[in-house]
Design a protein around this motif. Structure first.
Motif, PDB file in Angstrom:
ATOM      1  N   GLU A  56      -5.162  -2.492  -7.316  1.00  0.00           N
ATOM      2  CA  GLU A  56      -4.203  -1.509  -7.308  1.00  0.00           C
ATOM      3  C   GLU A  56      -5.054  -0.142  -7.964  1.00  0.00           C
ATOM      4  OE1 GLU A  56      -1.120   0.873  -7.255  1.00  0.00           O
ATOM      5  OE2 GLU A  56      -1.349  -1.026  -6.467  1.00  0.00           O
ATOM      6  N   GLN A  60      -5.048   3.525  -6.228  1.00  0.00           N
ATOM      7  CA  GLN A  60      -4.606   4.542  -6.919  1.00  0.00           C
ATOM      8  C   GLN A  60      -5.796   5.741  -6.781  1.00  0.00           C
ATOM      9  OE1 GLN A  60      -3.382   3.233 -10.652  1.00  0.00           O
ATOM     10  NE2 GLN A  60      -1.444   2.554 -10.099  1.00  0.00           N
ATOM     11  N   THR A  64      -5.756   9.402  -5.137  1.00  0.00           N
ATOM     12  CA  THR A  64      -6.007  10.632  -5.673  1.00  0.00           C
ATOM     13  C   THR A  64      -7.108  11.291  -4.908  1.00  0.00           C
ATOM     14  OG1 THR A  64      -5.385   9.624  -7.712  1.00  0.00           O
ATOM     15  CG2 THR A  64      -6.730  11.488  -7.923  1.00  0.00           C
TER      16      THR A  64
END
Length: 75
Positions: A56, A60, A64
């Motif tokens: 995860e 993420q 980004t």
């Protein structure tokens, strides 16, 4: 994904693996000994193990980096 891949495959003469490792260490804030190349050493497609980083967290961070403007837009 493509920005990371392009960064990693742009290097030649056997330096791609080391450059990918340094790049991944910098974007995930890891020491180099926490990253292991587990597949693809001689090829263009590589698989790295990031020790101490969850799937995860990887998702993420990539999201980004790929978002319009990249991480600088959120600073």
């Amino acid at each position: 994904y493509s920005r990371t891949a392009n960064k990693c495959i742009a290097y030649v003469d056997g330096k791609a693996n080391a450059e990918c490792l340094v790049y991944l260490a910098s974007i995930f804030g890891l020491k180099r000994d926490k990253i292991e190349l587990i597949r693809g050493a001689p090829g263009r497609q590589k698989v790295f193990l990031l020790k101490g980083v969850s799937a995860e967290q990887v998702r993420q961070r990539i999201a980004t980096l790929l978002a319009p403007g990249g991480p600088e837009a959120r600073a």
